[in-house]
Design a protein around this motif. Structure first.
Motif, PDB file in Angstrom:
ATOM      1  N   THR A 133     -31.600  19.701  15.130  1.00  0.00           N
ATOM      2  CA  THR A 133     -30.532  20.577  15.622  1.00  0.00           C
ATOM      3  C   THR A 133     -31.035  21.998  15.836  1.00  0.00           C
ATOM      4  O   THR A 133     -30.739  22.632  16.859  1.00  0.00           O
ATOM      5  CB  THR A 133     -29.364  20.580  14.615  1.00  0.00           C
ATOM      6  N   ILE A 134     -31.795  22.498  14.885  1.00  0.00           N
ATOM      7  CA  ILE A 134     -32.284  23.875  14.964  1.00  0.00           C
ATOM      8  C   ILE A 134     -33.347  24.039  16.046  1.00  0.00           C
ATOM      9  O   ILE A 134     -33.355  25.024  16.798  1.00  0.00           O
ATOM     10  CB  ILE A 134     -32.832  24.315  13.588  1.00  0.00           C
ATOM     11  N   VAL A 135     -34.249  23.081  16.156  1.00  0.00           N
ATOM     12  CA  VAL A 135     -35.400  23.216  17.057  1.00  0.00           C
ATOM     13  C   VAL A 135     -35.036  22.969  18.523  1.00  0.00           C
ATOM     14  O   VAL A 135     -35.621  23.589  19.423  1.00  0.00           O
ATOM     15  CB  VAL A 135     -36.529  22.255  16.614  1.00  0.00           C
ATOM     16  N   HIS A 185     -34.722  25.759  21.252  1.00  0.00           N
ATOM     17  CA  HIS A 185     -35.972  26.519  21.403  1.00  0.00           C
ATOM     18  C   HIS A 185     -37.028  25.701  22.139  1.00  0.00           C
ATOM     19  O   HIS A 185     -37.765  26.232  22.976  1.00  0.00           O
ATOM     20  CB  HIS A 185     -36.479  26.947  20.027  1.00  0.00           C
ATOM     21  N   ALA A 186     -37.095  24.405  21.835  1.00  0.00           N
ATOM     22  CA  ALA A 186     -38.037  23.545  22.553  1.00  0.00           C
ATOM     23  C   ALA A 186     -37.666  23.445  24.028  1.00  0.00           C
ATOM     24  O   ALA A 186     -38.527  23.481  24.912  1.00  0.00           O
ATOM     25  CB  ALA A 186     -38.067  22.152  21.913  1.00  0.00           C
ATOM     26  N   LYS A 215     -26.260  25.031  10.693  1.00  0.00           N
ATOM     27  CA  LYS A 215     -27.308  25.987  10.352  1.00  0.00           C
ATOM     28  C   LYS A 215     -28.219  26.168  11.552  1.00  0.00           C
ATOM     29  O   LYS A 215     -28.514  25.222  12.275  1.00  0.00           O
ATOM     30  CB  LYS A 215     -28.102  25.490   9.143  1.00  0.00           C
ATOM     31  N   ARG A 216     -28.686  27.393  11.744  1.00  0.00           N
ATOM     32  CA  ARG A 216     -29.489  27.693  12.925  1.00  0.00           C
ATOM     33  C   ARG A 216     -30.929  28.066  12.598  1.00  0.00           C
ATOM     34  O   ARG A 216     -31.746  28.179  13.510  1.00  0.00           O
ATOM     35  CB  ARG A 216     -28.842  28.844  13.718  1.00  0.00           C
ATOM     36  N   ARG A 243     -41.322  30.237  15.080  1.00  0.00           N
ATOM     37  CA  ARG A 243     -40.834  31.457  14.422  1.00  0.00           C
ATOM     38  C   ARG A 243     -39.360  31.705  14.732  1.00  0.00           C
ATOM     39  O   ARG A 243     -38.568  32.042  13.840  1.00  0.00           O
ATOM     40  CB  ARG A 243     -41.659  32.679  14.856  1.00  0.00           C
ATOM     41  N   ARG A 244     -38.998  31.538  16.003  1.00  0.00           N
ATOM     42  CA  ARG A 244     -37.599  31.745  16.381  1.00  0.00           C
ATOM     43  C   ARG A 244     -36.695  30.728  15.702  1.00  0.00           C
ATOM     44  O   ARG A 244     -35.589  31.062  15.254  1.00  0.00           O
ATOM     45  CB  ARG A 244     -37.447  31.662  17.902  1.00  0.00           C
ATOM     46  N   ALA A 245     -37.155  29.497  15.641  1.00  0.00           N
ATOM     47  CA  ALA A 245     -36.375  28.463  14.970  1.00  0.00           C
ATOM     48  C   ALA A 245     -36.276  28.755  13.476  1.00  0.00           C
ATOM     49  O   ALA A 245     -35.228  28.536  12.862  1.00  0.00           O
ATOM     50  CB  ALA A 245     -37.000  27.094  15.205  1.00  0.00           C
TER      51      ALA A 245
END
Length: 208
Positions: free
Chosen positions: A110-112, A115-116, A154-155, A195-197
């Motif tokens: 969910t978090i990645v 960004h991917a 959660k992010r 890093r952003r994730a």
């Protein structure tokens, strides 16, 4: 195999949301897979559409059978895509992160995911167009940001327990074994994705 929506009614809202985004990740990567085809694209787009419209409903009412049925339909479509075509950098990163830092599977996906997608975005215009239709937006990266906000998930990987000094380790691990991706993988760029994730930032397609 039998899909019975009644079995999903007691699944907690949070896990329903992250499991649904995990399914969306399968469809997203299918849209720019190396061995994709028009039929897979149709299934992937429809899978994202069904999940994106049903998950916000489930988060607010986990017993809503219509939304649960819609989500199950979308999850089946997305899983079928996963079984028929190859995945790319998103899944590689999630496997590295989960295995290296013992992070929960669905939450990590969910978090990645946004960004991917942002990393690959400049190289997959057709996939972005289809994903935009599925999310009903001209900017599918922002569309994913908005969807995750609606789902109250959660992010940041740091919220899952990943240490900050693990960012470099994950970047190195992710590049150890070569695998296909629509955009060439560069260590500094992949590090920035991680890093952003880790930080929980909103995804944006400005990674060099």
């Amino acid at each position: 195999m039998i899909y019975d929506v009644n079995f999903t009614l007691t699944l907690p809202e949070g896990l329903s949301a992250t499991s649904g985004i995990n399914a969306i990740a399968h469809a997203v990567e299918a849209l720019y897979s190396q061995n994709g085809n028009p039929v897979i694209d149709l299934m992937a787009e429809e899978g994202v559409r069904a999940l994106a419209r049903s998950l916000p409903v489930i988060v607010n009412d986990k017993t809503n059978k219509e939304a649960r049925s819609d989500a199950l339909y979308g999850a089946w479509l997305s899983a079928t895509c996963l079984g028929l075509v190859g995945m790319s950098v998103h899944h590689k990163l999630c496997h590295v992160l989960g295995g290296t830092f013992n992070l929960p599977h669905a939450e990590t996906h969910t978090i990645v995911l946004p960004h991917a997608l942002a990393y690959n975005a400049p190289f997959v215009p057709d996939a972005l167009k289809k994903l935009g239709r599925a999310l009903d937006t001209e900017d599918p990266i922002e569309g994913l940001n908005v969807l995750l906000t609606k789902l109250k998930v959660k992010r940041g990987l740091k919220e899952l327990g990943m240490p900050e000094d693990g960012i470099d380790k994950a970047a190195d691990q992710a590049l150890k074994n070569k695998y296909w991706n629509p955009r060439e993988l560069h260590r500094d760029s992949i590090r920035e994705v991680i890093r952003r994730a880790w930080a929980g930032e909103s995804a944006r397609a400005d990674i060099n």
